[in-house]
Design an enzyme around this catalytic site. Structure first.
Site, PDB file in Angstrom:
ATOM      1  N   HIS A  25       0.845  -1.199   0.000  1.00 28.24           N
ATOM      2  CA  HIS A  25       0.000   0.000   0.000  1.00 28.24           C
ATOM      3  C   HIS A  25       0.874   1.240   0.000  1.00 28.24           C
ATOM      4  O   HIS A  25       2.013   1.225   0.466  1.00 28.24           O
ATOM      5  CB  HIS A  25      -0.947   0.008   1.203  1.00 28.24           C
ATOM      6  CG  HIS A  25      -0.261   0.249   2.520  1.00 28.24           C
ATOM      7  ND1 HIS A  25      -0.020   1.512   3.027  1.00 28.24           N
ATOM      8  CD2 HIS A  25       0.254  -0.619   3.435  1.00 28.24           C
ATOM      9  CE1 HIS A  25       0.600   1.407   4.191  1.00 28.24           C
ATOM     10  NE2 HIS A  25       0.780   0.122   4.462  1.00 28.24           N
ATOM     11  N   CYS A  26       0.322   2.330  -0.564  1.00 31.68           N
ATOM     12  CA  CYS A  26       0.996   3.616  -0.488  1.00 31.68           C
ATOM     13  C   CYS A  26       0.219   4.481   0.498  1.00 31.68           C
ATOM     14  O   CYS A  26      -0.463   3.948   1.375  1.00 31.68           O
ATOM     15  CB  CYS A  26       1.083   4.275  -1.869  1.00 31.68           C
ATOM     16  SG  CYS A  26      -0.522   4.512  -2.664  1.00 31.68           S
ATOM     17  N   ALA A  27       0.256   5.796   0.371  1.00 29.75           N
ATOM     18  CA  ALA A  27      -0.395   6.662   1.356  1.00 29.75           C
ATOM     19  C   ALA A  27      -1.911   6.544   1.322  1.00 29.75           C
ATOM     20  O   ALA A  27      -2.573   6.678   2.355  1.00 29.75           O
ATOM     21  CB  ALA A  27       0.013   8.115   1.109  1.00 29.75           C
ATOM     22  N   ARG A  29      -3.694   4.154  -1.225  1.00 27.50           N
ATOM     23  CA  ARG A  29      -4.226   3.052  -2.033  1.00 27.50           C
ATOM     24  C   ARG A  29      -3.652   1.692  -1.664  1.00 27.50           C
ATOM     25  O   ARG A  29      -2.473   1.586  -1.333  1.00 27.50           O
ATOM     26  CB  ARG A  29      -3.917   3.302  -3.516  1.00 27.50           C
ATOM     27  CG  ARG A  29      -4.765   4.330  -4.181  1.00 27.50           C
ATOM     28  CD  ARG A  29      -4.191   4.735  -5.519  1.00 27.50           C
ATOM     29  NE  ARG A  29      -3.110   5.689  -5.373  1.00 27.50           N
ATOM     30  CZ  ARG A  29      -2.289   6.030  -6.356  1.00 27.50           C
ATOM     31  NH1 ARG A  29      -2.407   5.480  -7.546  1.00 27.50           N
ATOM     32  NH2 ARG A  29      -1.335   6.909  -6.155  1.00 27.50           N
TER      33      ARG A  29
END
Length: 454
Positions: A25-27, A29
């Site tokens: 995961h990113c910030a 999504r």
């Protein structure tokens, strides 16, 4: 919010645990590499509580959840089954297997240039500041401050081959420090500065019957990209045949020796010719088609964003800065990004769906900062007609900034942050184009409407 339930419903909608190859995961999504994207029900995913949108991009099935919440859903997703945890970099590498050759090429360029954007942006901002100080006479032309700022502002472009080489080595499986040395060879002080070529080549060497022009490659991109790509093959091939005990001595020696000769004799001249050709072709289209070029480029840019190919444009923009002296493409891309915000804002006012309103307003706001994924995939493309409205707004804004000859001094910044790198004298027209793109998209969506979500 029940994070366990959200994770379980997402798992069910994407085809179960057995369909997940890797996850990260990113910030905002979840980034999933699925074994079969066709088994995932995008509509069902988007109906899950807390999910603001879902899309497939660059080989990844990405689910927009939001800052803070995504961490908790990801944690529950791992607890729900045997999910292979990976970094976003690992997920990107895994996703590359799902891309066709053209997409892989574009993604590789993106992975090389995105990390070095801060360096180019910093130089662009300094150039903008320097231009304003000169234009408006804020300080004396011979002042020590201007001399130092000039040195600070062009450093990234003078040493760009070294920066690009280091970043490219990570993608081409080459030693980044050897790549940096190769970049240093191509801008060595013994070579004629690339920006003095207007007066002709000053010196050539005869080596075994081959003529080598003693010319540097300051500010260029394509020559060092090709050079590092070939250097990676030379290094790996050499290492395959050299005994382990001699690897640290023989492999670097052969790699630099072979790469250096090939780069100066073949790759450099070819890469410069290719880069000049691309720059001149873009400039010719821009100069000849004029407003029509802005209309077309501004309208279709958002379609290119969907494919992920737009990340590769950084390389061509860097070539424009080196060969033409200005980036006339970025203002057009900026108009297209801003237009997505105008379309999303129109959706916010017209939709009767509470969930869509909750997605549309922050998505529209993020477009003003140049971040369009939430608006494109979570709102406009999902409803189709707003995406068309955004294309209309982008085309109108793009046509205007071309008509008024707006340019930028760097790459990577659009929308409001892009104001900081607009050429001196172009600020007012950039802001007018901003309003045309945003307002045109808003009005288009308002006029053509859309089929509201149920």
């Amino acid at each position: 919010m029940n994070y366990t339930k959200i994770a379980q419903e997402i798992l069910e909608a994407i085809g179960g645990m057995e369909n997940i190859d890797s996850a990260a995961h990113c910030a905002t999504r979840l980034r999933l590499v699925l074994k079969d994207n066709d088994k995932a029900d995008k509509g069902k995913v988007e109906s899950v509580e807390g999910v603001k949108g879902a899309f497939v991009n660059s080989g990844q099935f990405q689910i927009i959840i939001g800052q803070g919440v995504v961490n908790k859903v990801y944690a529950e997703l791992k607890r729900s089954g045997d999910v292979e945890e990976a970094s976003t970099g690992d997920v990107k590498k895994a996703a590359m297997k799902n891309l066709n050759p053209a997409q892989r090429f574009a993604r590789t360029l993106s992975n090389i240039f995105v990390p070095i954007i801060p360096a180019i942006v910093a130089s662009g901002l300094l150039m903008g500041l320097l231009g304003m100080m000169n234009t408006y006479g804020w300080v004396d032309a011979d002042s020590s401050l201007l001399i130092l700022l000039d040195m600070f502002s062009n450093a990234a472009f003078v040493f760009l081959p070294v920066i690009v080489a280091f970043s490219a080595a990570k993608q081409f499986e080459a030693n980044p420090y050897l790549a940096a040395v190769l970049g240093g060879i191509m801008i060595h002080p013994a070579l004629q500065n690339a920006w003095t070529l207007g007066a002709g080549v000053e010196q050539t060497l005869d080596l075994f019957g081959f003529e080598i022009a003693m010319v540097g490659y300051q500010g260029t991109v394509l020559p060092i990209l090709i050079a590092v790509w070939i250097m990676g093959y030379i290094e790996r091939t050499t290492r395959r045949y050299v005994p382990n005990a001699l690897d640290i001595i023989i492999t670097p020696f052969v790699t630099i020796l072979a790469s250096g000769f090939i780069s100066l004799m073949v790759i450099g001249p070819f890469g410069r010719l290719l880069g000049d050709g691309i720059s001149m072709a873009l400039f010719t289209i821009y100069d000849t088609a004029g407003v029509l070029a802005g209309l077309i480029f501004g309208g279709v840019y958002s379609l290119i964003v969907i494919t992920g190919v737009h990340h590769s444009f950084h390389a061509f923009e860097a070539e424009l800065l080196n060969n033409v002296g200005r980036n006339f493409l970025l203002p057009i891309w900026s108009m297209a990004n801003i237009a997505q915000g105008g379309a999303a804002l129109a959706v916010y006012f017209k939709t009767k769906s509470t969930k869509m309103k909750a997605i549309a307003l922050p998505a529209a706001t993020s477009c003003l900062l140049g971040i369009t994924e939430a608006a494109i995939f979570g709102v406009n493309l999902r409803l189709v007609k707003p995406f068309i409205g955004a294309m209309i707004g982008g085309a109108l804004g793009g046509a205007y900034v071309v008509l008024t000859n707006v340019g930028m001094t760097a790459v990577g910044l659009t929308a409001i942050p892009g104001i900081s790198i607009v050429e001196s004298g172009g600020m007012i027209n950039y802001l007018i184009g901003f309003l045309i793109a945003f307002g045109g998209a808003f009005a288009s969506v308002w006029a053509i409407g859309f089929d509201d979500v149920k």
